[in-house]
Write a protein that holds these residues in place. Structure first.
Motif, PDB file in Angstrom:
ATOM      1  N   VAL A   1     -29.795  16.032   8.306  1.00  0.00           N
ATOM      2  CA  VAL A   1     -31.072  16.989   8.051  1.00  0.00           C
ATOM      3  C   VAL A   1     -31.465  17.066   9.297  1.00  0.00           C
ATOM      4  CG1 VAL A   1     -33.016  17.250   6.830  1.00  0.00           C
ATOM      5  CG2 VAL A   1     -30.943  17.305   5.738  1.00  0.00           C
ATOM      6  N   PHE A   2     -31.520  15.959   9.527  1.00  0.00           N
ATOM      7  CA  PHE A   2     -32.702  15.585  11.010  1.00  0.00           C
ATOM      8  C   PHE A   2     -31.916  16.728  11.828  1.00  0.00           C
ATOM      9  CE2 PHE A   2     -33.534  14.197  15.401  1.00  0.00           C
ATOM     10  CZ  PHE A   2     -35.364  14.196  15.424  1.00  0.00           C
ATOM     11  N   GLY A  45     -24.826  21.666   0.670  1.00  0.00           N
ATOM     12  CA  GLY A  45     -24.430  21.666  -0.393  1.00  0.00           C
ATOM     13  C   GLY A  45     -26.381  21.524  -1.285  1.00  0.00           C
ATOM     14  N   LEU A  46     -26.747  21.525  -0.223  1.00  0.00           N
ATOM     15  CA  LEU A  46     -28.205  21.024  -1.125  1.00  0.00           C
ATOM     16  C   LEU A  46     -29.289  21.404  -1.224  1.00  0.00           C
ATOM     17  CD1 LEU A  46     -28.839  17.754   1.414  1.00  0.00           C
ATOM     18  CD2 LEU A  46     -27.414  17.470  -0.766  1.00  0.00           C
ATOM     19  N   ALA A  47     -30.245  21.672  -2.295  1.00  0.00           N
ATOM     20  CA  ALA A  47     -31.346  22.136  -2.377  1.00  0.00           C
ATOM     21  C   ALA A  47     -32.165  22.505  -1.252  1.00  0.00           C
ATOM     22  CB  ALA A  47     -32.376  21.968  -3.333  1.00  0.00           C
ATOM     23  N   VAL A  48     -32.634  23.692  -0.645  1.00  0.00           N
ATOM     24  CA  VAL A  48     -33.980  23.283   0.134  1.00  0.00           C
ATOM     25  C   VAL A  48     -35.370  22.556  -0.060  1.00  0.00           C
ATOM     26  CG1 VAL A  48     -35.066  25.117   1.469  1.00  0.00           C
ATOM     27  CG2 VAL A  48     -32.938  26.096  -0.350  1.00  0.00           C
ATOM     28  N   GLY A  49     -35.311  22.387  -1.148  1.00  0.00           N
ATOM     29  CA  GLY A  49     -36.084  21.008  -1.856  1.00  0.00           C
ATOM     30  C   GLY A  49     -35.890  19.551  -0.693  1.00  0.00           C
ATOM     31  N   ALA A  60     -29.441  25.062   7.029  1.00  0.00           N
ATOM     32  CA  ALA A  60     -28.763  23.968   6.721  1.00  0.00           C
ATOM     33  C   ALA A  60     -28.975  23.551   4.756  1.00  0.00           C
ATOM     34  CB  ALA A  60     -29.783  22.897   7.332  1.00  0.00           C
ATOM     35  N   ALA A  61     -29.357  23.632   4.089  1.00  0.00           N
ATOM     36  CA  ALA A  61     -29.482  23.275   2.551  1.00  0.00           C
ATOM     37  C   ALA A  61     -27.918  24.042   2.519  1.00  0.00           C
ATOM     38  CB  ALA A  61     -30.018  24.127   1.631  1.00  0.00           C
ATOM     39  N   GLU A  62     -27.595  25.351   2.932  1.00  0.00           N
ATOM     40  CA  GLU A  62     -26.151  25.959   2.638  1.00  0.00           C
ATOM     41  C   GLU A  62     -25.309  24.718   3.016  1.00  0.00           C
ATOM     42  OE1 GLU A  62     -24.277  30.394   2.818  1.00  0.00           O
ATOM     43  OE2 GLU A  62     -25.761  30.152   3.486  1.00  0.00           O
ATOM     44  N   ALA A  63     -24.896  24.496   4.584  1.00  0.00           N
ATOM     45  CA  ALA A  63     -24.045  24.309   5.121  1.00  0.00           C
ATOM     46  C   ALA A  63     -23.934  22.800   4.552  1.00  0.00           C
ATOM     47  CB  ALA A  63     -24.509  23.895   6.737  1.00  0.00           C
ATOM     48  N   TRP A 103     -21.398  27.537   8.536  1.00  0.00           N
ATOM     49  CA  TRP A 103     -20.474  26.636   7.341  1.00  0.00           C
ATOM     50  C   TRP A 103     -19.704  25.927   8.577  1.00  0.00           C
ATOM     51  CZ3 TRP A 103     -14.794  28.465   8.396  1.00  0.00           C
ATOM     52  CH2 TRP A 103     -13.985  28.128   7.841  1.00  0.00           C
ATOM     53  N   LEU A 104     -19.258  26.023   9.865  1.00  0.00           N
ATOM     54  CA  LEU A 104     -18.374  25.115  10.655  1.00  0.00           C
ATOM     55  C   LEU A 104     -19.371  23.495  11.217  1.00  0.00           C
ATOM     56  CD1 LEU A 104     -17.374  27.397  13.537  1.00  0.00           C
ATOM     57  CD2 LEU A 104     -15.862  25.959  11.782  1.00  0.00           C
ATOM     58  N   LEU A 105     -20.394  23.600  10.448  1.00  0.00           N
ATOM     59  CA  LEU A 105     -21.834  22.203  11.148  1.00  0.00           C
ATOM     60  C   LEU A 105     -21.670  21.967   9.378  1.00  0.00           C
ATOM     61  CD1 LEU A 105     -24.296  23.821  13.167  1.00  0.00           C
ATOM     62  CD2 LEU A 105     -22.519  22.693  13.974  1.00  0.00           C
ATOM     63  N   GLY A 106     -21.606  22.460   8.306  1.00  0.00           N
ATOM     64  CA  GLY A 106     -21.015  22.045   7.154  1.00  0.00           C
ATOM     65  C   GLY A 106     -20.293  21.414   7.221  1.00  0.00           C
ATOM     66  N   ILE A 107     -19.343  21.595   7.539  1.00  0.00           N
ATOM     67  CA  ILE A 107     -17.217  21.234   7.590  1.00  0.00           C
ATOM     68  C   ILE A 107     -17.349  20.045   8.247  1.00  0.00           C
ATOM     69  CG2 ILE A 107     -15.138  21.607   7.658  1.00  0.00           C
ATOM     70  CD1 ILE A 107     -15.401  24.697   6.991  1.00  0.00           C
ATOM     71  N   ALA A 108     -18.143  20.227   9.721  1.00  0.00           N
ATOM     72  CA  ALA A 108     -18.219  18.963  10.967  1.00  0.00           C
ATOM     73  C   ALA A 108     -19.006  17.989   9.708  1.00  0.00           C
ATOM     74  CB  ALA A 108     -18.880  19.601  11.892  1.00  0.00           C
ATOM     75  N   THR A 109     -19.986  18.352   9.296  1.00  0.00           N
ATOM     76  CA  THR A 109     -20.622  16.848   9.023  1.00  0.00           C
ATOM     77  C   THR A 109     -19.808  16.242   7.822  1.00  0.00           C
ATOM     78  OG1 THR A 109     -22.731  17.730   9.018  1.00  0.00           O
ATOM     79  CG2 THR A 109     -23.004  16.108   7.465  1.00  0.00           C
ATOM     80  N   ASN A 110     -18.770  16.545   7.109  1.00  0.00           N
ATOM     81  CA  ASN A 110     -18.556  15.959   5.749  1.00  0.00           C
ATOM     82  C   ASN A 110     -17.244  15.385   6.371  1.00  0.00           C
ATOM     83  OD1 ASN A 110     -20.099  16.833   3.844  1.00  0.00           O
ATOM     84  ND2 ASN A 110     -18.905  18.463   3.575  1.00  0.00           N
ATOM     85  N   VAL A 111     -16.759  16.164   7.645  1.00  0.00           N
ATOM     86  CA  VAL A 111     -15.496  15.279   8.505  1.00  0.00           C
ATOM     87  C   VAL A 111     -16.400  13.892   8.794  1.00  0.00           C
ATOM     88  CG1 VAL A 111     -14.382  15.316  10.524  1.00  0.00           C
ATOM     89  CG2 VAL A 111     -14.401  17.250   9.116  1.00  0.00           C
ATOM     90  N   THR A 112     -16.757  14.068   9.857  1.00  0.00           N
ATOM     91  CA  THR A 112     -17.851  12.786  10.344  1.00  0.00           C
ATOM     92  C   THR A 112     -18.309  11.792   9.289  1.00  0.00           C
ATOM     93  OG1 THR A 112     -18.839  14.370  11.980  1.00  0.00           O
ATOM     94  CG2 THR A 112     -19.758  12.163  11.290  1.00  0.00           C
TER      95      THR A 112
END
Length: 231
Positions: free
Chosen positions: A136-137, A155-159, A150-153, A70-79
């Motif tokens: 993603v990498f 907001g993407l599909a796993v595929g 990672a998909a959850e973080a 959850w935090l890494l997803g927020i950090a990605t958007n903030v970046t």
């Protein structure tokens, strides 16, 4: 039964949020450095990430799972947002007169030169990727998240995550092959520019880019301890 950290953060418990910061600030910092290649910007991203996490705390579902994705997803958007703001700021600065003389920080620069060059080499490799592939990498390879997490973080599909990760790995593999045969062109420029500075082959650089936990110069304890192990 003790209430989980997630539930306490969600309820707005200041002590729980302080614990969240203490446990995960270095994780967010490391992720931000890898995405930006900039230690100072990474510090700002850590602050903004936890401010945003506090604002969005009610979206953190209670449970016993780690809040790290959850935090890494927020950090990605903030970046992403920080990068856009930095580009606008740079455009505004371009119209101003040149700055005055810069103080001499030669000693500090000398101490961190090798670390900076190593991070720059990894960043050159990552810049050959599209933003989505790079994000993603970073999450899957450097942070060790599985595709579903990672998909959850993000907001993407796993595929979608799996496809982007596959493309990113192929791109790095191609760069390695170009370096090993002494190829020229965009891939060689991206990976071979600092070979005279003691980086060895492009394969070594790609290995550093794909190895978890190799962020030197961090101002947080976890990243510092990783550097000590490396030495």
């Amino acid at each position: 039964m003790e209430t989980s950290l997630r539930a306490r953060v969600r309820a707005g418990d200041p002590d729980a949020f302080r614990q969240l910061f203490d446990e995960y600030a270095s994780v967010v910092y490391r992720h931000a450095v890898r995405l930006t290649g900039d230690w100072a910007m990474a510090d700002d991203i850590v602050s903004l990430t936890f401010l945003e996490a506090w604002r969005l705390r009610e979206r953190l579902f209670p449970g016993d799972d780690s809040p790290r994705p959850w935090l890494l997803g927020i950090a990605t958007n903030v970046t992403r947002n920080t990068a856009r703001a930095a580009r606008r700021h740079q455009a505004a600065l371009a119209s101003l007169p040149p700055p005055g003389p810069v103080p001499d920080f030669a000693d500090e620069v000398a101490r961190r030169l090798a670390d900076t060059e190593e991070l720059a080499a990894a960043q050159r490799a990552l810049r050959t990727m599209r933003r989505g592939e790079r994000e993603v990498f970073t999450l899957c390879v450097w942070e060790g998240l599985d595709a579903a997490t990672a998909a959850e973080a993000l907001g993407l599909a796993v595929g979608t995550v799996r496809a982007r990760l596959s493309r990113a790995r192929k791109r790095l593999r191609k760069l390695t092959e170009l370096e090993l045969i002494g190829g020229t062109g965009g891939g060689n420029r991206g990976m071979g520019g600092n070979q005279g500075a003691g980086h060895g082959t492009g394969h070594d650089t790609v290995q550093r880019a794909t190895t978890a936990g190799q962020i030197p110069g961090s101002r947080h304890q976890a990243a510092r301890s990783t550097q000590e192990k490396k030495r």
